[in-house]
Design an enzyme around this catalytic site. Sequence first.
Site, short mmCIF file in Angstrom:
data_model
loop_
_atom_site.label_atom_id
_atom_site.label_comp_id
_atom_site.label_asym_id
_atom_site.label_seq_id
_atom_site.Cartn_x
_atom_site.Cartn_y
_atom_site.Cartn_z
N ALA A 1 63.31 5.45 66.19
CA ALA A 1 62.28 6.18 66.46
C ALA A 1 62.48 6.64 67.94
CB ALA A 1 61.08 5.01 66.33
N ARG B 1 62.38 13.97 59.17
CA ARG B 1 62.26 12.27 58.57
C ARG B 1 60.89 12.20 58.67
NH1 ARG B 1 66.22 7.74 60.51
NH2 ARG B 1 65.52 6.73 58.56
N GLN C 1 72.49 -1.15 59.96
CA GLN C 1 72.18 -0.86 61.22
C GLN C 1 72.41 -1.99 62.16
OE1 GLN C 1 70.24 0.41 58.93
NE2 GLN C 1 69.32 2.25 59.62
N ASP D 1 58.72 1.81 63.61
CA ASP D 1 58.92 3.37 63.52
C ASP D 1 57.49 3.97 63.88
OD1 ASP D 1 62.08 3.65 62.82
OD2 ASP D 1 61.33 1.67 61.99
N ASN E 1 58.38 -0.70 59.79
CA ASN E 1 59.86 -0.99 60.42
C ASN E 1 60.71 -0.86 59.38
OD1 ASN E 1 61.27 -1.32 62.81
ND2 ASN E 1 61.69 -3.36 62.12
N LYS E 2 62.01 -1.12 59.45
CA LYS E 2 63.13 -1.06 58.47
C LYS E 2 62.69 -2.14 57.45
CE LYS E 2 65.78 1.26 58.81
NZ LYS E 2 65.59 2.51 58.04
O1 MRU Z 1 66.72 4.54 59.55
P1 MRU Z 1 66.62 4.25 61.00
O2 MRU Z 1 67.96 3.75 61.48
O3 MRU Z 1 66.23 5.30 62.06
O4 MRU Z 1 65.52 3.02 61.24
C1 MRU Z 1 64.85 2.89 62.58
C2 MRU Z 1 65.32 1.48 63.11
O5 MRU Z 1 66.34 1.37 63.50
C3 MRU Z 1 64.28 0.45 62.86
O6 MRU Z 1 63.31 0.51 61.71
C4 MRU Z 1 63.98 0.10 64.16
O7 MRU Z 1 63.59 -1.49 64.19
C5 MRU Z 1 62.90 0.83 64.82
S1 MRU Z 1 63.25 2.04 65.72
C6 MRU Z 1 63.19 1.84 67.23
#
Ligand code: MRU
Length: 371
Positions: free
Chosen positions: A56, A95, A208, A249, A259-260
């Site tokens: 984010a 995105r 990730q 995010d 979040n992810k």
């Molecule tokens: O798809 P991404 O890699 O951009 O996703 C974001 C993330 O890495 C996670 O959701 C994360 O915990 C939050 S971003 C600080």
Amino acid sequence: MLVQGKHYRTIWLKDGDDSIVQAIDQRLLPHRFVIEDLRSVAEVVRAINEMHVRGAGLIGAAAGYGMYLAAKEAAHTENFDEHLLQSVNRMKASRPTAVNLEWAVNRQLIAIGEGQNVVEKIAIAKETATRIADEDAGFCKSIGLYGVKLIEEISKRKAGEPVNILTHCNAGWLAFTDFGSATSPIYQAFDHGINVHVWVDETRPRNQGARLTAWELLNHGVPHTIIADNTGGHLMQTGKVDLVITGADRVTRNGDVANKIGTYLKALAAKDNNIPFYVAIPSSTIDWHIKNGLEEIPIEQRGEEEVKYIQGIVDKKITSVLLSPAQSPAANYAFDITPSRLITGLITERGICQATEAGLLGLFPEQLEDK
Ligand code: MRU
């Protein structure tokens, strides 16, 4: 943060040539450390969309620099404002879930609007991009200073035995310009000699956690163990997790968290086992305009190849390998929503609060009027 002893941020303007934005190409980590030159809005949009840069805070910083390049490009067209707006739309569409993107672009639009002429507008855009990146690092550092107290308390209670922290995805320095949100308290704790150990969720499909968080922690010397995504529940039930810290995010006004994908399941398991579940965020990740995460936060869906293939290194070459029957369809939801009721607290640059509207407004009273 340090990469083989040298300090890096994730994105910056090239030394000696401020028409080039440079960023770490995260698609290639942990196997190759490559710095990419981004020279146009199109290249920034592609870098965000294809996740050369991701996370984010970093997406927001990249959008800030992208707007600087947009102003420079617009200066060579007949209609500055029209061209700038086209870039705004392209950038915002790159995105959907992390609100930092929209936040940075809007902030730049307002700032650039203050310039009296094109030269001034470009200068403002450059200054604002740098400020967004610097602020992001500063916010993350403060998150660490507040969050470390949670780890300190547990460490005291455990009489110096390792504090086991579980994290999901990468809310580390690679997801911001520096320090990270979820990892910042961990780095603070480690640097102050607190005994910490991190359970790193691999975070399928793009891994990730296994690729980026593990690489970060390794570079910093923090003890950690990579686990398959399904392992967290078992570890929590068997007393092997003291604390969960994730990033986000987008956070709604009342504390729901996007979040992810997979974060929600970890929050459910943490609740069932009475394990504190904290979400670390800079204020740029709060969407003050919405209150219902499930209904109002757009969840990105990405290509099925990210689920069906896995990337690794074979004979020193980064290679993609098919995991599934080629003909089987796959779904790739990139984020999920963790309702505020499952969250113990939010760690922000202004302190720790409850994941509620009242909690957030207590720290950010200037948002009282904005409904
Ligand atoms: O798809 P991404 O890699 O951009 O996703 C974001 C993330 O890495 C996670 O959701 C994360 O915990 C939050 S971003 C600080």
